[in-house]
Structure formats: C-alpha cells, structure tokens
Design an enzyme around this catalytic site. Structure first.
Site, mmCIF file in Angstrom:
data_model
loop_
_atom_site.group_PDB
_atom_site.id
_atom_site.type_symbol
_atom_site.label_atom_id
_atom_site.label_comp_id
_atom_site.label_asym_id
_atom_site.label_seq_id
_atom_site.Cartn_x
_atom_site.Cartn_y
_atom_site.Cartn_z
ATOM 1 N N GLY A 142 1.598 -3.034 9.585
ATOM 2 C CA GLY A 142 2.569 -2.564 10.564
ATOM 3 C C GLY A 142 3.625 -1.759 9.834
ATOM 4 N N SER B 221 6.093 -9.875 5.294
ATOM 5 C CA SER B 221 6.358 -10.837 4.218
ATOM 6 C C SER B 221 6.661 -12.214 4.778
ATOM 7 C CB SER B 221 7.520 -10.339 3.344
ATOM 8 O OG SER B 221 7.163 -9.146 2.666
ATOM 9 N N ASP C 270 0.777 -9.603 -1.058
ATOM 10 C CA ASP C 270 1.808 -8.878 -0.320
ATOM 11 C C ASP C 270 2.053 -7.509 -0.951
ATOM 12 O OD1 ASP C 270 3.630 -8.629 1.772
ATOM 13 O OD2 ASP C 270 5.298 -9.432 0.608
ATOM 14 N N GLU C 271 2.600 -6.589 -0.163
ATOM 15 C CA GLU C 271 2.913 -5.220 -0.595
ATOM 16 C C GLU C 271 1.667 -4.508 -1.131
ATOM 17 O OE1 GLU C 271 5.673 -4.174 0.284
ATOM 18 O OE2 GLU C 271 7.141 -5.804 0.207
ATOM 19 N N GLN D 39 0.109 -2.029 -0.167
ATOM 20 C CA GLN D 39 0.096 -0.569 -0.145
ATOM 21 C C GLN D 39 0.277 0.003 -1.542
ATOM 22 O OE1 GLN D 39 2.502 -2.379 1.294
ATOM 23 N NE2 GLN D 39 4.522 -1.621 0.694
#
Length: 241
Positions: free
Chosen positions: A9, A16, A86-87, A89
C-alpha cells in the site's frame, strides 16, 4: 503449504504495524521466526510503526544472502516457521528470489511488507520482483488519506517544503531529526494532487478560498515526471521514501 505473501500500500497504511502484529501473533502460538527490515525511519536494525510500536530486527544490507540467513536461523532456533520482512521495496531482486526459495525449499511462510512505487511513481525493484513471484499480493485495508480527504494513492517527497520529482530513489526521511539539511519529508497524496504537486503546505499557501483548486492557480507542471530508462539499462541510484 507455506506461502510468500506481499502486503502493500502507500505510506501511512499500517504496513509496519501489521508486520509487528503478525510477528506477535505467530510468536504467541509458539512459532519461531525472524524479523527483517531495511532503512527504517527509526534507524538500523529496528522495525517501527508510526503508532509508536517497535522491535529489534535484522538489518538487510545489500548483498546479504537471505537463503543462507534462513538456513542459519533454522539451525540456531531448532526450527524456522516464518519470516517477517519489512521495507521490502528496498531489497535487491535477488534477495526476493532468495525469500521465494525459503518458502519453496524450507516450507517457511514469508510475510513481506512494503510500498509499491517511489516518489516518481516508478516501481521499486524489490516490489516489482514480489509482484512477479508472490503467491498472494494483498492491498492493505487501512486507507491512507490525502490532505483533501480522498484516498491517497501516491507517495510524494517534500524537500524543505517543496515537492520534488527528481533525485535518488532511496532517501530516508520523516526521521524527526530537524538538524537534517535539507529537510526531507514524505506525504501521501491522491493522484489529482500528486500530478499538480499540491501538497498540504502548498494548499495552505494558496488558501482555502481557492479550493477546490482552479487549474489556472494549480496547473499540471510541464515536467511532472522523469523519463524512464530505455529497456536493458539500469540506474546505479537507489531510491525511495
């Protein structure tokens, strides 16, 4: 069967927070896992939520082999049931491939969390690879909102109060460190206001009497986007909110 699931999103949609909640839920049922992150706003080796939640995590640096990491964790923990990433990208495409291998060959669930596109509306390499490989992609249900109240769909980079559409892909902002010069912040916008670089600060400057905005007052900039690179070429710059 284990799965590779991509939760995605815009910023501010609770990625998170959900990552931390899922880790808590699985650990509370006796499942053993590891938590990964990269370039969190709170610093290295930590996952933090805008709600104030945080926990220690393993920092994913460039070149880290996530397959080897998972195998080592399995030996150390005695078993490995899940991975929270997480993160994502910011991860290298090769590292996404390694996470997929962890699912397929170790039968370990991998829950990946990250934003889809950068401040130029271009896909992050890690997110692109997840779209290609994930068993499921799930758009988070908590909708981030633009300053106008509409659903936010784009991530905007704001430098010293001005929205920019050029620069390196990975620049960590929103750290709360006011000593940074220039000050880099991020804001989520609806497409309409992203296209016109109309941030909340710009809207306040123009004045509420001109809202909804007049296109003569807030025209589409002549060079809103940076041209994509020709096929086969890649940039050495890293980028992202």
């Amino acid at each position: 069967m284990a799965e590779l699931v991509f939760f995605t999103g815009t910023m501010d949609c609770g990625k998170s927070t959900l990552a931390l909640q899922m880790d808590h839920n699985h650990a509370a049922r006796g499942r053993r896992g590891i938590v990964l992150t990269q370039h969190d706003r709170a610093g290295e080796a930590v996952i933090s939520s805008r709600l104030g939640l945080r926990r220690e995590a393993l920092e994913v640096n460039a070149g880290l082999d996530l397959w080897d990491l998972a195998v080592s964790a399995r030996v150390t923990l005695g078993e490995l049931d899940y991975v929270i990433a997480d993160e994502v990208q910011f991860y290298e495409p090769e590292q996404i491939d390694q996470l997929a291998r962890v699912v397929d060959e170790l039968d370990v669930d991998v829950f990946a969390f990250g934003i889809t596109a950068d401040f130029k509306t271009q896909l992050f390499p890690g997110s692109r690879r997840l779209f290609e490989l994930a068993d499921r992609t799930q758009l988070l249900q908590v909708e981030a909102l633009c300053w106008c109240g509409k659903r936010a769909t784009h991530n905007a980079r704001v430098v010293d109060g001005t929205m920019v559409v050029e620069g390196e892909q990975v620049v960590v902002g929103d750290t709360g460190d006011q000593r940074e010069t220039p000050l880099v912040e991020y804001e989520v916008l609806c497409r309409r206001h992203f296209m016109r670089r109309m941030t909340s600060h710009a809207a306040r400057t123009i004045g509420a009497q001109q809202m909804p905005f007049d296109l003569d007052v807030c025209p589409v900039p002549a060079s809103t986007f940076v041209a994509s690179e020709p096929a086969g070429e890649s940039s050495t710059a890293h980028e992202g909110p």
